[in-house]
Write a protein that holds these residues in place. Structure first.
Motif, PDB file in Angstrom:
ATOM      1  N   TYR A 134       0.833  -1.200   0.000  1.00  0.00           N
ATOM      2  CA  TYR A 134       0.000   0.000   0.000  1.00  0.00           C
ATOM      3  C   TYR A 134       0.868   1.251   0.000  1.00  0.00           C
ATOM      4  CZ  TYR A 134      -3.280  -3.525   1.624  1.00  0.00           C
ATOM      5  OH  TYR A 134      -4.026  -4.667   1.744  1.00  0.00           O
ATOM      6  N   ASN A 135       0.390   2.279  -0.664  1.00  0.00           N
ATOM      7  CA  ASN A 135       1.054   3.585  -0.652  1.00  0.00           C
ATOM      8  C   ASN A 135       0.639   4.320   0.606  1.00  0.00           C
ATOM      9  OD1 ASN A 135       2.501   3.470  -3.125  1.00  0.00           O
ATOM     10  ND2 ASN A 135       0.566   3.710  -4.201  1.00  0.00           N
ATOM     11  N   ALA A 136       1.030   3.771   1.739  1.00  0.00           N
ATOM     12  CA  ALA A 136       0.660   4.329   3.034  1.00  0.00           C
ATOM     13  C   ALA A 136       1.732   3.949   4.048  1.00  0.00           C
ATOM     14  CB  ALA A 136      -0.695   3.773   3.475  1.00  0.00           C
TER      15      ALA A 136
ATOM     16  N   GLN B 185       6.111   3.035   1.564  1.00  0.00           N
ATOM     17  CA  GLN B 185       4.997   2.104   1.436  1.00  0.00           C
ATOM     18  C   GLN B 185       5.016   1.082   2.568  1.00  0.00           C
ATOM     19  OE1 GLN B 185       5.892   0.629  -2.560  1.00  0.00           O
ATOM     20  NE2 GLN B 185       4.197   1.863  -3.339  1.00  0.00           N
TER      21      GLN B 185
ATOM     22  N   LYS C 111      -7.344  -1.314   0.546  1.00  0.00           N
ATOM     23  CA  LYS C 111      -6.604  -0.440  -0.370  1.00  0.00           C
ATOM     24  C   LYS C 111      -7.379   0.850  -0.607  1.00  0.00           C
ATOM     25  CE  LYS C 111      -4.450  -0.509  -4.971  1.00  0.00           C
ATOM     26  NZ  LYS C 111      -5.080   0.617  -5.654  1.00  0.00           N
ATOM     27  N   GLN C 112      -8.661   0.736  -0.935  1.00  0.00           N
ATOM     28  CA  GLN C 112      -9.474   1.921  -1.192  1.00  0.00           C
ATOM     29  C   GLN C 112      -9.616   2.774   0.067  1.00  0.00           C
ATOM     30  OE1 GLN C 112     -13.116   0.403  -2.903  1.00  0.00           O
ATOM     31  NE2 GLN C 112     -12.194   0.177  -4.922  1.00  0.00           N
TER      32      GLN C 112
ATOM     33  N   GLU D 273      -6.323   4.688   0.606  1.00  0.00           N
ATOM     34  CA  GLU D 273      -6.174   5.748  -0.390  1.00  0.00           C
ATOM     35  C   GLU D 273      -7.089   6.924  -0.065  1.00  0.00           C
ATOM     36  OE1 GLU D 273      -6.909   3.701  -4.067  1.00  0.00           O
ATOM     37  OE2 GLU D 273      -4.865   2.899  -4.155  1.00  0.00           O
ATOM     38  N   LYS D 274      -8.309   6.629   0.368  1.00  0.00           N
ATOM     39  CA  LYS D 274      -9.268   7.673   0.737  1.00  0.00           C
ATOM     40  C   LYS D 274      -8.758   8.451   1.946  1.00  0.00           C
ATOM     41  CE  LYS D 274     -13.849   8.005   2.705  1.00  0.00           C
ATOM     42  NZ  LYS D 274     -14.932   7.217   3.240  1.00  0.00           N
TER      43      LYS D 274
ATOM     44  N   SER E 171      -5.756  10.641   0.941  1.00  0.00           N
ATOM     45  CA  SER E 171      -6.128  11.801   0.122  1.00  0.00           C
ATOM     46  C   SER E 171      -6.779  12.878   0.991  1.00  0.00           C
ATOM     47  CB  SER E 171      -7.058  11.395  -1.020  1.00  0.00           C
ATOM     48  OG  SER E 171      -8.332  11.027  -0.520  1.00  0.00           O
TER      49      SER E 171
END
Length: 149
Positions: free
Chosen positions: A12-14, A99, A136-137, A140-141, A144
């Motif tokens: 994940y990009n987190a 990540q 994942k969603q 991302e939420k 953002s």
């Protein structure tokens, strides 16, 4: 009988902290996982939730936290009220630059009754969706919103 644990990995990009919070905060968990009445990442903590199978049949999941390494690992037993079997779900987090790689292992699936309700493919589909789409969603939420505020 296949007693190989199911393992899936996702990156994940987190940051690890965000993924850990998503895995351990009941308010975040209900956004992408299950709506738990209570959850604490503490060894011995017991929790339960109800989820529906493919045919709409409800299953009460009974879980107990067995291992916690803050920011790195969370494990809990996973069984069903009224059914044989006991399994173990483990989430492991690995920092990879900016990540986070998540490794989910679900061991003991072979201990559940040999029926369509507990078929390995159902767990594969469920965890694939949960880790690859739902979590994942959600991450991302959340990221953002953090960037825009």
């Amino acid at each position: 009988m296949d007693n190989t644990p199911f393992v899936i990995e996702r990156t994940y990009n987190a940051p690890v902290e965000s993924v850990w919070k998503a895995l351990t905060d009941k308010n975040e968990m209900k956004q992408w996982y299950f709506d738990l009445a209570e959850f604490k990442p503490e060894v011995g903590f017991e929790f339960q939730f109800t989820a529906k199978g493919k045919d709409g049949k409800e299953f009460i999941h009974l879980c107990k936290v067995t291992d916690v390494v803050k920011g790195q690992k969370l494990s809990y037993s996973w069984r069903y009220k009224g059914y044989e079997g006991n399994s173990l779900v483990t989430f492991e987090l690995f920092k990879e630059g900016n990540q986070t790689r998540l490794k989910l292992t679900h061991a003991g699936l072979e201990t559940f009754p040999a029926s369509e309700d507990f078929a390995r493919k159902n767990f594969v589909e469920g965890w694939t969706y949960i880790t690859g789409t739902s979590l994942k969603q959600y991450l991302e939420k959340m990221l953002s919103q953090t960037v825009t505020t």
